[in-house]
Design a protein around this motif. Structure first.
Motif, mmCIF file in Angstrom:
data_model
loop_
_atom_site.group_PDB
_atom_site.id
_atom_site.type_symbol
_atom_site.label_atom_id
_atom_site.label_comp_id
_atom_site.label_asym_id
_atom_site.label_seq_id
_atom_site.Cartn_x
_atom_site.Cartn_y
_atom_site.Cartn_z
ATOM 1 N N GLN A 459 0.821 -1.203 0.000
ATOM 2 C CA GLN A 459 0.000 0.000 0.000
ATOM 3 C C GLN A 459 0.858 1.257 0.000
ATOM 4 O O GLN A 459 1.813 1.366 0.764
ATOM 5 C CB GLN A 459 -0.897 0.009 1.243
ATOM 6 N N SER A 460 0.495 2.207 -0.864
ATOM 7 C CA SER A 460 1.142 3.513 -0.895
ATOM 8 C C SER A 460 0.189 4.559 -0.333
ATOM 9 O O SER A 460 -0.968 4.265 -0.035
ATOM 10 C CB SER A 460 1.528 3.871 -2.333
ATOM 11 N N ASN A 461 0.675 5.793 -0.210
ATOM 12 C CA ASN A 461 -0.154 6.881 0.310
ATOM 13 C C ASN A 461 -1.471 6.943 -0.443
ATOM 14 O O ASN A 461 -1.494 6.994 -1.676
ATOM 15 C CB ASN A 461 0.592 8.202 0.178
ATOM 16 N N TYR A 462 -2.582 6.964 0.292
ATOM 17 C CA TYR A 462 -3.885 6.834 -0.350
ATOM 18 C C TYR A 462 -4.641 8.146 -0.557
ATOM 19 O O TYR A 462 -5.235 8.344 -1.616
ATOM 20 C CB TYR A 462 -4.759 5.869 0.455
ATOM 21 N N PRO A 463 -4.685 9.057 0.413
ATOM 22 C CA PRO A 463 -5.530 10.247 0.221
ATOM 23 C C PRO A 463 -5.178 11.054 -1.021
ATOM 24 O O PRO A 463 -6.063 11.478 -1.772
ATOM 25 C CB PRO A 463 -5.294 11.045 1.508
ATOM 26 N N ASP A 464 -3.894 11.289 -1.264
ATOM 27 C CA ASP A 464 -3.460 12.041 -2.435
ATOM 28 C C ASP A 464 -3.878 11.331 -3.722
ATOM 29 O O ASP A 464 -4.388 11.944 -4.660
ATOM 30 C CB ASP A 464 -1.938 12.203 -2.374
ATOM 31 N N TYR A 465 -3.674 10.029 -3.759
ATOM 32 C CA TYR A 465 -4.062 9.206 -4.907
ATOM 33 C C TYR A 465 -5.566 9.252 -5.126
ATOM 34 O O TYR A 465 -6.057 9.442 -6.243
ATOM 35 C CB TYR A 465 -3.573 7.786 -4.634
ATOM 36 N N ARG A 466 -6.318 9.108 -4.047
ATOM 37 C CA ARG A 466 -7.773 9.078 -4.149
ATOM 38 C C ARG A 466 -8.315 10.405 -4.682
ATOM 39 O O ARG A 466 -9.264 10.433 -5.465
ATOM 40 C CB ARG A 466 -8.363 8.800 -2.761
ATOM 41 N N GLN A 467 -7.705 11.499 -4.266
ATOM 42 C CA GLN A 467 -8.212 12.812 -4.644
ATOM 43 C C GLN A 467 -7.874 13.170 -6.089
ATOM 44 O O GLN A 467 -8.711 13.743 -6.792
ATOM 45 C CB GLN A 467 -7.635 13.882 -3.715
ATOM 46 N N TYR A 468 -6.671 12.820 -6.546
ATOM 47 C CA TYR A 468 -6.219 13.371 -7.821
ATOM 48 C C TYR A 468 -6.078 12.384 -8.978
ATOM 49 O O TYR A 468 -6.249 12.781 -10.133
ATOM 50 C CB TYR A 468 -4.898 14.124 -7.622
ATOM 51 N N THR A 469 -5.744 11.139 -8.729
ATOM 52 C CA THR A 469 -5.507 10.263 -9.884
ATOM 53 C C THR A 469 -6.406 9.038 -9.948
ATOM 54 O O THR A 469 -6.557 8.453 -11.018
ATOM 55 C CB THR A 469 -4.030 9.802 -9.933
ATOM 56 N N TRP A 470 -7.016 8.633 -8.844
ATOM 57 C CA TRP A 470 -7.860 7.437 -8.839
ATOM 58 C C TRP A 470 -9.093 7.658 -9.719
ATOM 59 O O TRP A 470 -9.955 8.459 -9.413
ATOM 60 C CB TRP A 470 -8.272 7.104 -7.401
ATOM 61 N N HIS A 471 -9.112 6.981 -10.878
ATOM 62 C CA HIS A 471 -10.251 6.994 -11.802
ATOM 63 C C HIS A 471 -10.520 8.376 -12.398
ATOM 64 O O HIS A 471 -11.649 8.664 -12.796
ATOM 65 C CB HIS A 471 -11.523 6.484 -11.110
ATOM 66 N N THR A 472 -9.510 9.222 -12.474
ATOM 67 C CA THR A 472 -9.736 10.577 -12.965
ATOM 68 C C THR A 472 -9.201 10.771 -14.379
ATOM 69 O O THR A 472 -8.479 9.931 -14.917
ATOM 70 C CB THR A 472 -9.077 11.636 -12.057
ATOM 71 N N GLY A 473 -9.526 11.933 -14.933
ATOM 72 C CA GLY A 473 -9.057 12.289 -16.261
ATOM 73 C C GLY A 473 -7.648 12.832 -16.294
ATOM 74 O O GLY A 473 -7.165 13.224 -17.361
#
Length: 549
Positions: A459-473
């Protein structure tokens, strides 16, 4: 089998945790601080962290040249063919695990212009598996009105004929929350949040009325409403799902069968919807091209390095190959794919004759519910029976910093032994949660955890990933941190090597799960936003062999 953890095992786990913190808790700036004289570990380091690394070159091809890898599309097929060619070049056995069929679909261009009351090219893309627009369409945009009951709905539906309908809630601001928190007055930000809560509540109630639902999520209601609008004669549907970050919008799948469903950015969706809500008659031109290509094979790509001593025992490295296609699928999960591909290359060079069989699984359809890995689990009981450990990675924005033991009582002692040979430049950043609790959802590790078989998530840092790159354009190549990707690939290769050489099997004995949620914040929630399992071990899902619905 679940059992209470004996006191001596609790002590061992605690001592392992303390020992790791003492040995690896201090940063060391050198790149050659090897805890042991293990020559394979040294060679893995040289291949993964120094000039031997191919992480950048591999990632550039996958993310830039091949791009997104939506299940059932040419992009997924091209990625699979590329993986097969790379493994073949490295003389690693690679095969397709075909588990069923999927709905074939090919994306074309999406171009949307605002024509009235002013001209602007909009930031827009078709949602996954959407029909095209059937040529260039020009139409007025209508917003979802306030609907109190079915009578309101029936009175409004005839108006949508020949129109584009905007059905998502228009965000009052597309400014990231951290900007408001840092720069706005407390009163201003509080007023914004209160006004948004009121407006969004009204909009969601109208969505539920339009969907004929008593309760449910806005996103679920939108899928139903889009189909009802299609039946009522709408020519297209506009949707939007902001990710609470600057310029970041989540882009998922369409539910329509004959008309285009188009995702607009937070900013442009807000523009068009405000114009419509204020009776300023926005008119748009849409050219959205797509083709359904019939039933196509659904498959995983699986590489194997056969064990020299224990070929019927397995170490499994896994990451899903598929992605949503609003961008390039770089951190979800292109970096996981490259991490495991590069780990395989490193192992082939530094450890070509593993003691146990090493399998590298590139899973399909994780984004549709862990379908590829779940089918592999169902179709390969021999791997599940002989599984030493599985290691999965599914968010590659930063270096691995957390590994949960998932409730396996002696996993901590194995990780302690494995980490004892790994340079602290890698391990010093990693928190081992011993013995931890199994997650209730998440990624492909769940397909094996449910057996139960020892299956762990890097597992890597999640909040930053979730906000900006997870399933985004904006999940694109430029978001990759290559020092961390090299670190993660090297970690995977070293852990796979140590697990393969381990003289003992990782036990499947598990802790007794709590029957009620534990008080206080759960680390699994902070790290992954997935709740721990309470009262019952995670259950395996029935294998899905075709496109749902």
């Amino acid at each position: 089998m679940e059992r209470n953890m004996p006191n001596n095992q609790k002590l061992v786990s605690l001592l392992c945790s303390l020992w790791i913190l003492i040995v690896f808790g201090t940063e060391n700036g050198t790149s050659q601080n090897f805890p042991t004289d293990d020559q394979t570990i040294k060679m893995i380091w040289e291949e993964g962290m120094e000039e031997g690394s191919r992480a950048y070159d591999l990632a550039q091809v996958l993310m830039d040249s091949i791009g997104p890898r939506l299940t059932g599309t040419p992009g997924y097929r091209r990625a699979a063919e590329w993986l097969e060619s790379v493994y073949t070049e490295w003389d690693v056995d690679v095969r397709r695990h075909e588990y069923g069929t999927w709905r074939g679909w090919e994306r074309g261009i999406t171009h949307v212009d605002l024509l009235e009351p002013r001209i602007r090219t909009l930031n827009a893309t078709m949602m996954a598996w959407s029909p095209g627009s059937g040529g260039v369409v020009e139409a007025e945009v209508l917003p979802l009105p306030t609907l109190r009951n079915q009578a309101d709905l029936e009175a409004w539906l005839p108006e949508v004929n020949g129109k584009v309908v905007a059905i998502s809630f228009p965000e009052p601001t597309c400014r990231a929350p951290e900007s408001w928190e840092e720069h706005a007055t407390a009163a201003s930000y509080e007023r914004l949040l209160q006004e948004k809560e009121t407006a969004e509540g009204t909009w969601t109630r109208s969505l539920l009325v339009a969907a004929g639902m008593e309760r449910g999520s806005a996103r679920g209601a939108e899928a139903v409403v889009a189909r009802r609008l299609e039946e009522a004669g709408a020519v297209a549907v506009f949707r939007s799902l902001w990710s609470d970050g600057w310029g970041a919008d989540k882009i998922f799948d369409a539910s329509t069968e004959r008309i285009a469903t188009v995702q607009l950015s937070c900013e442009d969706y807000g523009l068009v919807t405000r114009l419509a809500l204020n009776d300023q008659s926005p008119t748009v031109r849409i050219d959205a091209q797509a083709e359904f290509t019939g039933s196509v094979p659904a498959f995983n790509v699986v590489a194997t390095m056969t064990g020299s001593e224990l070929p019927d025992e397995y170490v499994l490295l896994g990451a899903h190959l598929d992605s949503w296609d609003g961008a390039s699928g770089a951190t979800d999960n292109g970096t996981g794919t490259i991490m495991m591909l590069e780990a395989a290359r490193i192992l082939k060079t530094a450890y070509p004759n593993p003691r146990r069989t090493i399998v590298i699984g590139h899973w399909d359809a994780e984004e549709r519910g862990l379908i590829g890995s779940n089918n592999f689990q169902a179709d390969h009981p021999e791997v599940m029976q002989g599984l030493q450990s599985a290691f999965n990675q599914d968010n590659g924005t930063w270096r691995v910093d957390y590994i949960r033991m998932m409730g396996f009582t002696d996993a901590g002692s194995h990780f302690a032994r494995w980490f004892s040979a790994i340079p602290p430049e890698i391990t010093q950043y990693i928190e081992l949660d011993i013995p931890g609790l199994p997650e209730s959802g998440g990624s492909d590790h769940m397909s094996f955890l449910c057996v139960p078989a020892p299956s762990f998530r890097f597992q890597s840092n999640y909040p930053d990933y979730r906000q900006y790159t997870w399933h985004t354009g904006i999940d694109t190549f430029d978001k990759i941190v290559f020092d961390d990707l090299r670190n993660n690939a090297t970690l995977a290769a070293m852990v796979a090597y140590m697990a393969s050489e381990d003289p003992e099997r990782v036990s499947r004995q598990t802790v007794t799960l709590p029957t009620v949620p534990l008080p206080g914040p759960m680390r699994v929630s902070r790290r992954t936003q997935n709740s721990p399992s309470i009262g019952q071990w995670p259950q395996c899902r029935p294998a899905t062999r075709s496109f749902p619905g």
